[in-house]
Design a protein around this motif. Sequence first.
Motif, short mmCIF file in Angstrom:
data_model
loop_
_atom_site.label_atom_id
_atom_site.label_comp_id
_atom_site.label_asym_id
_atom_site.label_seq_id
_atom_site.Cartn_x
_atom_site.Cartn_y
_atom_site.Cartn_z
N LEU A 70 25.86 150.67 45.95
CA LEU A 70 24.72 151.54 45.69
C LEU A 70 24.83 152.23 44.32
O LEU A 70 23.81 152.48 43.67
CB LEU A 70 24.61 152.60 46.79
N MET A 71 26.04 152.50 43.88
CA MET A 71 26.25 153.13 42.58
C MET A 71 26.19 152.12 41.44
O MET A 71 26.00 152.50 40.29
CB MET A 71 27.60 153.85 42.56
N ASN A 72 26.39 150.84 41.75
CA ASN A 72 26.41 149.78 40.73
C ASN A 72 25.40 148.70 41.12
O ASN A 72 25.76 147.63 41.61
CB ASN A 72 27.81 149.17 40.62
N LYS A 73 24.14 149.01 40.91
CA LYS A 73 23.06 148.14 41.36
C LYS A 73 23.12 146.75 40.74
O LYS A 73 22.67 145.77 41.34
CB LYS A 73 21.70 148.77 41.04
N ASN A 74 23.67 146.66 39.53
CA ASN A 74 23.67 145.38 38.81
C ASN A 74 24.94 144.56 39.03
O ASN A 74 25.09 143.50 38.41
CB ASN A 74 23.46 145.62 37.31
N ILE A 75 25.85 145.04 39.86
CA ILE A 75 27.08 144.29 40.15
C ILE A 75 26.96 143.68 41.54
O ILE A 75 26.89 144.40 42.54
CB ILE A 75 28.31 145.21 40.05
N PRO A 76 26.95 142.35 41.63
CA PRO A 76 26.70 141.70 42.92
C PRO A 76 27.92 141.60 43.83
O PRO A 76 27.79 141.56 45.05
CB PRO A 76 26.22 140.30 42.52
N LEU A 77 29.12 141.53 43.23
CA LEU A 77 30.32 141.26 44.02
C LEU A 77 31.36 142.36 43.79
O LEU A 77 31.70 142.66 42.64
CB LEU A 77 30.90 139.89 43.66
N VAL A 78 31.83 142.95 44.88
CA VAL A 78 32.80 144.05 44.83
C VAL A 78 34.00 143.69 45.70
O VAL A 78 33.84 143.11 46.78
CB VAL A 78 32.16 145.36 45.34
N GLY A 79 35.18 144.02 45.22
CA GLY A 79 36.39 143.79 46.01
C GLY A 79 37.22 145.05 46.14
O GLY A 79 37.15 145.94 45.28
N GLY A 80 37.98 145.11 47.23
CA GLY A 80 38.93 146.20 47.39
C GLY A 80 40.33 145.69 47.12
O GLY A 80 40.57 144.48 47.03
N THR A 81 41.27 146.59 47.00
CA THR A 81 42.65 146.20 46.71
C THR A 81 43.35 145.71 47.99
O THR A 81 42.92 146.00 49.10
CB THR A 81 43.43 147.38 46.11
N VAL A 82 44.43 144.94 47.79
CA VAL A 82 45.19 144.39 48.92
C VAL A 82 46.65 144.81 48.79
O VAL A 82 47.28 144.62 47.75
CB VAL A 82 45.09 142.85 48.95
N LYS A 83 47.18 145.38 49.86
CA LYS A 83 48.57 145.83 49.89
C LYS A 83 49.41 144.81 50.67
O LYS A 83 49.13 144.54 51.84
CB LYS A 83 48.65 147.19 50.57
N PRO A 84 50.43 144.21 50.05
CA PRO A 84 51.29 143.25 50.76
C PRO A 84 52.05 143.92 51.91
O PRO A 84 52.40 145.10 51.83
CB PRO A 84 52.26 142.76 49.68
#
Length: 270
Positions: A118-132
């Motif tokens: 919602l804050m980045n209307k022009n960004i289609p793909l978002v990822g979160g971080t991954v902790k091993p």
Amino acid sequence: MGKFSLSKKTKLNRILICILYHDINYDIRKLIKKIQIKKEDKILIILDGIKNIKNEKRILQLKKNIKIIYSKKRKNSLPFNRNLAFKYAKKNYYIILFLDSDVLPANNLVRNHLEAHLMNKNIPLVGGTVKPSFFKKIKSFWEIMDGCLSWFTSQKSKYNRFVEFPYHIPTCNMSIKVSFLKNHKLKFDNNLNTGEDVDLCQKVRETKNKILLINNAETLHEDRADFLPFINHHTKWGRHQYYTLYKNNKLFKNIGFLFYFFFFILYPFF
């Protein structure tokens, strides 16, 4: 959600959370309990290559908006089942969030993915971080190797950052705007049996759009602790990642067999 809420004028549901359930040894009740959703959201569980799910009745009782789908697809089932989730999401959702059955999300992961979109209307793909998983408890040397090789590009940092070529967002913590998928007719490559996330990120870049990694949506991934699962996964994944990223490269086409020969010898050591 405050000012980051979806407009009341839209008829779209907020978010579809898709969980690919790969292994019956994982109890996904822990995962589902960690997911905080509202009535406009839905959890879609796709049984990926397995015939049944442990504690199905108890899982369905955890939350009202859970749907379980059994997929009969066997070969290259990962991209096929993720595309199945796309079809479901295109009915009436704003974003689709992919999680896998072998992760545990941090608190507010769903909300933070949604706010990022919602804050980045022009960004289609978002990822979160991954902790091993070895950050929590070390089981073996191979678990450490698996965690380092798999998630070194998805580690938490102080700030959100763009993910540039040749890196990608893993599908165990990835969200995508459904309207973008519709407009560009994007989907995962059904010919791949691993590395389908690399392929999708490349397709997004080809549309001249950005990919964003956010630092407030973390998952803990259960990594491989034994040698054979570790080397089998990384051999397949390395081959598919290379082919996906560089298949149109002139150098790759010119040296052909020689490149494959050296690649398969050197990759395991690197």
